[in-house]
Scaffold this motif. Structure first.
Motif, mmCIF file in Angstrom:
data_model
loop_
_atom_site.group_PDB
_atom_site.id
_atom_site.type_symbol
_atom_site.label_atom_id
_atom_site.label_comp_id
_atom_site.label_asym_id
_atom_site.label_seq_id
_atom_site.Cartn_x
_atom_site.Cartn_y
_atom_site.Cartn_z
ATOM 1 N N SER A 25 0.564 -6.885 -2.919
ATOM 2 C CA SER A 25 1.248 -7.546 -1.801
ATOM 3 C C SER A 25 1.587 -8.998 -2.112
ATOM 4 C CB SER A 25 0.364 -7.477 -0.552
ATOM 5 O OG SER A 25 -0.884 -8.098 -0.822
ATOM 6 N N GLU A 152 -2.990 8.473 6.943
ATOM 7 C CA GLU A 152 -1.941 7.579 6.460
ATOM 8 C C GLU A 152 -0.682 7.639 7.326
ATOM 9 O OE1 GLU A 152 -1.400 8.488 2.311
ATOM 10 O OE2 GLU A 152 -2.931 7.010 1.781
ATOM 11 N N ARG A 176 -3.810 2.249 -8.662
ATOM 12 C CA ARG A 176 -2.384 2.296 -8.333
ATOM 13 C C ARG A 176 -1.589 2.060 -9.609
ATOM 14 N NH1 ARG A 176 -0.886 -2.311 -4.545
ATOM 15 N NH2 ARG A 176 -2.229 -1.272 -3.051
ATOM 16 N N VAL A 212 3.336 -6.636 7.777
ATOM 17 C CA VAL A 212 4.083 -6.287 6.577
ATOM 18 C C VAL A 212 5.567 -6.299 6.957
ATOM 19 C CG1 VAL A 212 4.518 -4.491 4.856
ATOM 20 C CG2 VAL A 212 2.196 -4.887 5.676
ATOM 21 N N VAL A 217 8.129 -2.388 3.383
ATOM 22 C CA VAL A 217 7.655 -1.058 3.792
ATOM 23 C C VAL A 217 8.328 -0.030 2.879
ATOM 24 C CG1 VAL A 217 7.665 0.653 5.646
ATOM 25 C CG2 VAL A 217 7.219 -1.748 6.170
ATOM 26 N N LYS A 218 7.498 0.581 2.017
ATOM 27 C CA LYS A 218 8.077 1.461 0.996
ATOM 28 C C LYS A 218 8.169 2.907 1.474
ATOM 29 C CE LYS A 218 5.401 0.348 -2.397
ATOM 30 N NZ LYS A 218 4.715 0.217 -3.662
ATOM 31 N N SER A 219 7.313 3.262 2.431
ATOM 32 C CA SER A 219 7.331 4.637 2.912
ATOM 33 C C SER A 219 6.908 4.615 4.380
ATOM 34 C CB SER A 219 6.354 5.493 2.119
ATOM 35 O OG SER A 219 5.062 4.998 2.338
ATOM 36 N N ARG A 221 4.486 5.962 5.742
ATOM 37 C CA ARG A 221 3.046 5.764 5.988
ATOM 38 C C ARG A 221 2.630 4.304 5.911
ATOM 39 N NH1 ARG A 221 0.442 7.114 0.651
ATOM 40 N NH2 ARG A 221 2.235 6.822 -0.624
ATOM 41 N N SER A 222 3.417 3.449 5.175
ATOM 42 C CA SER A 222 2.985 2.044 5.155
ATOM 43 C C SER A 222 3.334 1.320 6.446
ATOM 44 C CB SER A 222 3.489 1.308 3.915
ATOM 45 O OG SER A 222 4.783 1.641 3.596
ATOM 46 N N ARG A 223 4.072 2.038 7.348
ATOM 47 C CA ARG A 223 4.384 1.420 8.651
ATOM 48 C C ARG A 223 3.136 1.167 9.486
ATOM 49 N NH1 ARG A 223 9.214 0.019 9.353
ATOM 50 N NH2 ARG A 223 10.866 1.162 8.366
ATOM 51 N N ARG A 224 2.035 1.880 9.184
ATOM 52 C CA ARG A 224 0.831 1.650 9.990
ATOM 53 C C ARG A 224 0.359 0.214 9.863
ATOM 54 N NH1 ARG A 224 -0.809 3.733 5.207
ATOM 55 N NH2 ARG A 224 -2.986 3.565 4.538
ATOM 56 N N TRP A 225 0.695 -0.436 8.733
ATOM 57 C CA TRP A 225 0.291 -1.833 8.536
ATOM 58 C C TRP A 225 1.233 -2.808 9.224
ATOM 59 C CZ3 TRP A 225 -4.436 -2.687 7.721
ATOM 60 C CH2 TRP A 225 -5.198 -1.822 6.947
#
Ligand SMILES: C[S@@+](CC[C@H](N)C(=O)[O-])C[C@H]1O[C@@H](n2cnc3c(N)ncnc32)[C@H](O)[C@@H]1O
Length: 239
Positions: A25, A152, A176, A212, A217-219, A221-225
């Motif tokens: 990040s 996720e 990763r 974020v 936001v790459k996918s 599921r990263s929207r949860r952040w």
């Protein structure tokens, strides 16, 4: 083992992780979000817990006169090697090798959740600041270290199963893009940071819970952040 020793044990993994372009990040959004609360260059900027020196080098590029401090011999050596002209000191954040009032800016970017004695580190940051000097910190947000998402999914519930108000050590092991890393940290409730700042005589000027940004936001599921903060940013002033 102390957190300090655990970070030295992870030094090689951290250097590879921290230096891989775009890998974490820091490169994607976090550094630039943090810089929004950082004052412009003055006479001396101390980067406390500088690690292998990526933020210190960036600050130098922005015109800051940087002294980097880290307790890990391997990380301090890596920071020196990457910029031999930079003043990098091997020392504990709880005992800075700097004179009273010798800096106008102290930064602790993503290091205070990893130090053994956080209140002493904040006291030391305040001690080396001149009157009117600023202290800027970024940490893993205490809500993040206290709990976890149940899955996720973008709308996954976030739960705290343990005790938010109690400090505890934890380790996050992540692999990763082929780079393994174990983060050794201590969860502390937000109040403990405020108590440390109050005890050191620092006054909070700004507090941010950055989300974020859309571009990072790459996918799905990263929207949860974007619903729960990963990090907490704070700027305080020595009156
Ligand atoms: C997550 S890394 C952050 C490094 C750097 N600020 C960055 O963002 O690239 C945490 C750093 O805190 C350092 N650290 C841990 N305990 C420390 C202590 N007691 N005094 C000084 N540095 C410490 C570690 O060695 C490590 O470099």
């Amino acid at each position: 083992m102390t957190l300090r020793d655990l970070w030295e044990a992870q030094a090689a993994q951290w250097i590879a992780w921290a230096r891989a372009p775009g890998h974490d990040s820091f490169w994607r959004f976090h550094r630039d979000q943090f810089l929004q609360i950082v004052p412009p260059p003055g006479r001396r900027t101390v980067d406390i817990g500088c690690g292998e020196g990526r933020l210190a080098r960036h600050l130098k590029g922005l015109g800051h006169h940087v002294i980097g401090v880290d307790a890990s011999p391997s990380l301090a050596a890596a920071a020196r090697e990457a910029d031999p002209a930079m003043d990098i000191r091997l020392a504990d954040a709880a005992a800075l090798p700097l004179e009273d009032g010798s800096a106008d800016l102290a930064i602790a970017f993503m290091s205070l959740q990893d130090v053994d004695d956080m209140p002493a580190a904040v006291r030391e940051a305040a001690r080396v600041l001149e009157p009117g000097g600023r202290f800027c910190m970024a940490i893993v947000h205490p809500i993040n270290s206290a709990g976890r998402f149940e899955s996720e999914a973008a709308d996954a519930p976030f739960t705290i199963k343990g005790d938010y108000l109690r400090a505890f050590d934890y380790a996050d092991t992540i692999e990763r893009n082929g780079l393994p890393m174990t983060f050794h940290s201590r969860h502390r409730p937000l109040e403990s940071f405020s108590l440390a700042l109050e005890g050191a005589g620092l006054t909070v000027e700004a507090l941010r819970e950055p989300r974020v940004p859309d571009h990072a936001v790459k996918s799905e599921r990263s929207r949860r952040w974007q619903r729960v903060p990963l990090f907490l940013h704070l700027r305080a002033r020595r009156p």
